[in-house]
Write an enzyme that holds these catalytic residues in place. Structure first.
Site, PDB file in Angstrom:
ATOM      1  N   LEU A  22     -61.319   0.086 -27.467  1.00 46.71           N
ATOM      2  CA  LEU A  22     -60.530  -1.160 -27.485  1.00 46.71           C
ATOM      3  C   LEU A  22     -60.806  -2.047 -26.277  1.00 46.71           C
ATOM      4  O   LEU A  22     -60.699  -3.264 -26.355  1.00 46.71           O
ATOM      5  CB  LEU A  22     -59.037  -0.839 -27.531  1.00 46.71           C
ATOM      6  CG  LEU A  22     -58.520  -0.221 -28.827  1.00 46.71           C
ATOM      7  CD1 LEU A  22     -57.088   0.273 -28.650  1.00 46.71           C
ATOM      8  CD2 LEU A  22     -58.593  -1.223 -29.968  1.00 46.71           C
ATOM      9  N   GLY A  23     -61.122  -1.435 -25.147  1.00 49.62           N
ATOM     10  CA  GLY A  23     -61.393  -2.267 -23.977  1.00 49.62           C
ATOM     11  C   GLY A  23     -61.372  -1.442 -22.723  1.00 49.62           C
ATOM     12  O   GLY A  23     -60.921  -0.301 -22.718  1.00 49.62           O
ATOM     13  N   GLY A  25     -60.211  -1.257 -18.693  1.00 46.81           N
ATOM     14  CA  GLY A  25     -59.242  -1.862 -17.787  1.00 46.81           C
ATOM     15  C   GLY A  25     -59.435  -1.375 -16.379  1.00 46.81           C
ATOM     16  O   GLY A  25     -60.378  -0.634 -16.104  1.00 46.81           O
ATOM     17  N   GLY A  26     -58.536  -1.797 -15.509  1.00 45.38           N
ATOM     18  CA  GLY A  26     -58.621  -1.424 -14.100  1.00 45.38           C
ATOM     19  C   GLY A  26     -58.565   0.085 -13.906  1.00 45.38           C
ATOM     20  O   GLY A  26     -59.227   0.622 -13.022  1.00 45.38           O
ATOM     21  N   PHE A  27     -57.792   0.793 -14.726  1.00 46.78           N
ATOM     22  CA  PHE A  27     -57.586   2.226 -14.541  1.00 46.78           C
ATOM     23  C   PHE A  27     -58.514   3.087 -15.381  1.00 46.78           C
ATOM     24  O   PHE A  27     -58.577   4.292 -15.203  1.00 46.78           O
ATOM     25  CB  PHE A  27     -56.158   2.612 -14.949  1.00 46.78           C
ATOM     26  CG  PHE A  27     -55.103   2.137 -13.998  1.00 46.78           C
ATOM     27  CD1 PHE A  27     -55.435   1.608 -12.765  1.00 46.78           C
ATOM     28  CD2 PHE A  27     -53.777   2.229 -14.347  1.00 46.78           C
ATOM     29  CE1 PHE A  27     -54.453   1.173 -11.892  1.00 46.78           C
ATOM     30  CE2 PHE A  27     -52.788   1.802 -13.480  1.00 46.78           C
ATOM     31  CZ  PHE A  27     -53.122   1.274 -12.257  1.00 46.78           C
ATOM     32  N   CYS A  30     -59.459   2.050 -22.958  1.00 48.00           N
ATOM     33  CA  CYS A  30     -58.444   2.178 -23.977  1.00 48.00           C
ATOM     34  C   CYS A  30     -59.132   2.413 -25.325  1.00 48.00           C
ATOM     35  O   CYS A  30     -60.124   1.739 -25.648  1.00 48.00           O
ATOM     36  CB  CYS A  30     -57.638   0.890 -23.987  1.00 48.00           C
ATOM     37  SG  CYS A  30     -56.028   1.096 -24.663  1.00 48.00           S
ATOM     38  N   ASP A 135     -46.819  -8.816 -13.288  1.00 46.98           N
ATOM     39  CA  ASP A 135     -48.137  -9.284 -13.743  1.00 46.98           C
ATOM     40  C   ASP A 135     -48.042  -9.803 -15.178  1.00 46.98           C
ATOM     41  O   ASP A 135     -48.859  -9.448 -16.028  1.00 46.98           O
ATOM     42  CB  ASP A 135     -49.160  -8.146 -13.622  1.00 46.98           C
ATOM     43  CG  ASP A 135     -50.603  -8.665 -13.615  1.00 46.98           C
ATOM     44  OD1 ASP A 135     -50.812  -9.872 -13.357  1.00 46.98           O
ATOM     45  OD2 ASP A 135     -51.516  -7.865 -13.873  1.00 46.98           O
TER      46      ASP A 135
HETATM   47  P1  ADP Z   1     -56.020  -3.423 -17.762  1.00 46.44           P
HETATM   48  O1  ADP Z   1     -56.202  -2.613 -16.550  1.00 46.44           O
HETATM   49  O2  ADP Z   1     -56.951  -4.587 -17.879  1.00 46.44           O
HETATM   50  O3  ADP Z   1     -54.647  -3.805 -18.050  1.00 46.44           O
HETATM   51  P2  ADP Z   1     -55.828  -1.484 -19.906  1.00 46.44           P
HETATM   52  O4  ADP Z   1     -56.447  -0.169 -19.612  1.00 46.44           O
HETATM   53  O5  ADP Z   1     -54.341  -1.577 -19.951  1.00 46.44           O
HETATM   54  O6  ADP Z   1     -56.476  -2.517 -18.940  1.00 46.44           O
HETATM   55  O7  ADP Z   1     -56.398  -2.009 -21.256  1.00 46.44           O
HETATM   56  C1  ADP Z   1     -57.760  -2.279 -21.470  1.00 46.44           C
HETATM   57  C2  ADP Z   1     -57.892  -3.075 -22.762  1.00 46.44           C
HETATM   58  O8  ADP Z   1     -57.445  -2.257 -23.843  1.00 46.44           O
HETATM   59  C3  ADP Z   1     -56.988  -4.303 -22.802  1.00 46.44           C
HETATM   60  O9  ADP Z   1     -57.634  -5.434 -22.353  1.00 46.44           O
HETATM   61  C4  ADP Z   1     -56.651  -4.408 -24.264  1.00 46.44           C
HETATM   62  O10 ADP Z   1     -57.647  -5.162 -24.915  1.00 46.44           O
HETATM   63  C5  ADP Z   1     -56.708  -3.000 -24.778  1.00 46.44           C
HETATM   64  N1  ADP Z   1     -55.356  -2.415 -24.908  1.00 46.44           N
HETATM   65  C6  ADP Z   1     -54.541  -1.950 -23.930  1.00 46.44           C
HETATM   66  N2  ADP Z   1     -53.402  -1.454 -24.431  1.00 46.44           N
HETATM   67  C7  ADP Z   1     -53.465  -1.608 -25.781  1.00 46.44           C
HETATM   68  C8  ADP Z   1     -52.584  -1.299 -26.884  1.00 46.44           C
HETATM   69  N3  ADP Z   1     -51.404  -0.706 -26.672  1.00 46.44           N
HETATM   70  N4  ADP Z   1     -52.995  -1.597 -28.132  1.00 46.44           N
HETATM   71  C9  ADP Z   1     -54.196  -2.201 -28.332  1.00 46.44           C
HETATM   72  N5  ADP Z   1     -55.058  -2.522 -27.358  1.00 46.44           N
HETATM   73  C10 ADP Z   1     -54.720  -2.231 -26.089  1.00 46.44           C
END
Ligand code: ADP
Length: 282
Positions: A22-23, A25-27, A30, A135
């Site tokens: 899905l993506g 992120g900083g940590f 997903c 944030d």
């Molecule tokens: P960040 O550190 O950028 O907040 P996350 O790890 O929370 O990153 O999320 C990374 C990516 O995963 C987000 O940009 C979003 O696109 C996707 N994502 C995060 N949480 C969810 C969710 N609950 N459902 C669908 N997509 C999500």
């Protein structure tokens, strides 16, 4: 992550099939996953030996665990395998308000009313539980199956313990930061989230940042002086502009809900087509 399946340690009956990335992120990353019953979830995977500061992750887990609200991303469970810690969350299948605004340019006032009411509801609930998000921005406001909001990403959120405890940590995302966050002498409390709600409302209505600028110091200057203008090429009601202007003076959330802007028509929910084109509410 080579395997197509995630098997939590010490839970022989649980297994999650990875469906989609899905993506990042900083940590960590997903993933969209499915359990044996065919239910889908979002799994945030944090690598164990990545050097990641676990205090922040634990803070996020503790806070999100406490918050159960219809417009806040639900954290169901936390587990691990040998390499990762996983946060099992409600899947928000329609991405975030950021993508919706990018696709659409700007939203209609009726849609903004619906989303502002949902956001105020969620943020009011957080503040009642002494949690500051710190944030709030369109990227952290996800969209559910039926396009309702889900506030997520509590990585920077903070529980405030005493009545007069003020925060001084310079954190958040610059164009959304309230002036008092930029001024550590003053310190900040819950009102900083209200400032971010004002910035979000502006972005939803106009499709651009209120405090833009070519350099960081230009942006900071404009925020400290609450220096923003309304683009003249997008027709937006006087009530909406008035609400944005007074949001920079930090109304309480219940004062915001009583504003004239919310007397206009508000849809009960949005059609999926609203992700790409303005709905016709006639
Ligand atoms: P960040 O550190 O950028 O907040 P996350 O790890 O929370 O990153 O999320 C990374 C990516 O995963 C987000 O940009 C979003 O696109 C996707 N994502 C995060 N949480 C969810 C969710 N609950 N459902 C669908 N997509 C999500």
């Amino acid at each position: 992550m080579q395997s197509q399946f995630i098997k939590p340690l010490n839970r022989p009956n649980e297994e999650y099939k990875i469906l989609q990335f899905l993506g990042k992120g900083g940590f960590g990353m997903c993933l969209k996953v499915e359990n044996q019953a065919g239910e889908v979830f979002a799994l945030k995977a944090i690598e164990k030996n990545s050097g990641q500061n676990y205090d922040e992750v634990i803070n996020e887990i503790k806070i999100q665990n406490k918050l159960k609200h219809p417009y806040i991303v639900n954290l169901y469970d936390v587990f691990d395998d040998l390499d990762f810690v996983y946060l099992k969350m409600e899947l928000c299948s329609n991405k975030s308000l950021l993508e919706m605004v990018q696709n659409r340019g700007e939203l209609t006032e009726s849609e903004v009313r619906l989303y502002m009411l949902q956001l105020i509801d969620a943020v009011g609930y957080m503040h009642d539980n002494n949690i500051m998000h710190r944030d709030l921005k369109p990227d952290n406001i996800f969209l559910s199956d039926n396009l309702d909001l889900r506030v997520g990403d509590f990585g920077l959120s903070k529980e405030l313990n005493s009545e007069d405890e003020r925060q001084r940590t310079h954190c958040g995302t610059l164009p959304y930061m309230a002036p008092e966050i930029l001024n550590p002498k003053v310190g900040y409390r819950f009102e900083a989230d209200v400032w971010e709600i004002g910035v979000i409302m502006y972005i939803l209505l106009f499709g651009c940042q209120p405090f833009g600028g070519h350099t960081r110091s230009m942006v900071i200057d404009r925020i400290l002086n609450a220096d923003f203008e309304f683009p003249s090429d997008i027709e937006v009601s006087h009530d909406a502009k008035n609400l944005i202007s007074i949001l920079s003076m930090r109304l309480t959330l219940s004062e915001i809900q009583r504003h004239f802007f919310f007397r206009g028509p508000t849809p009960v929910e949005l059609p999926l087509s609203a992700l790409r084109t303005a709905p016709n509410f006639e």
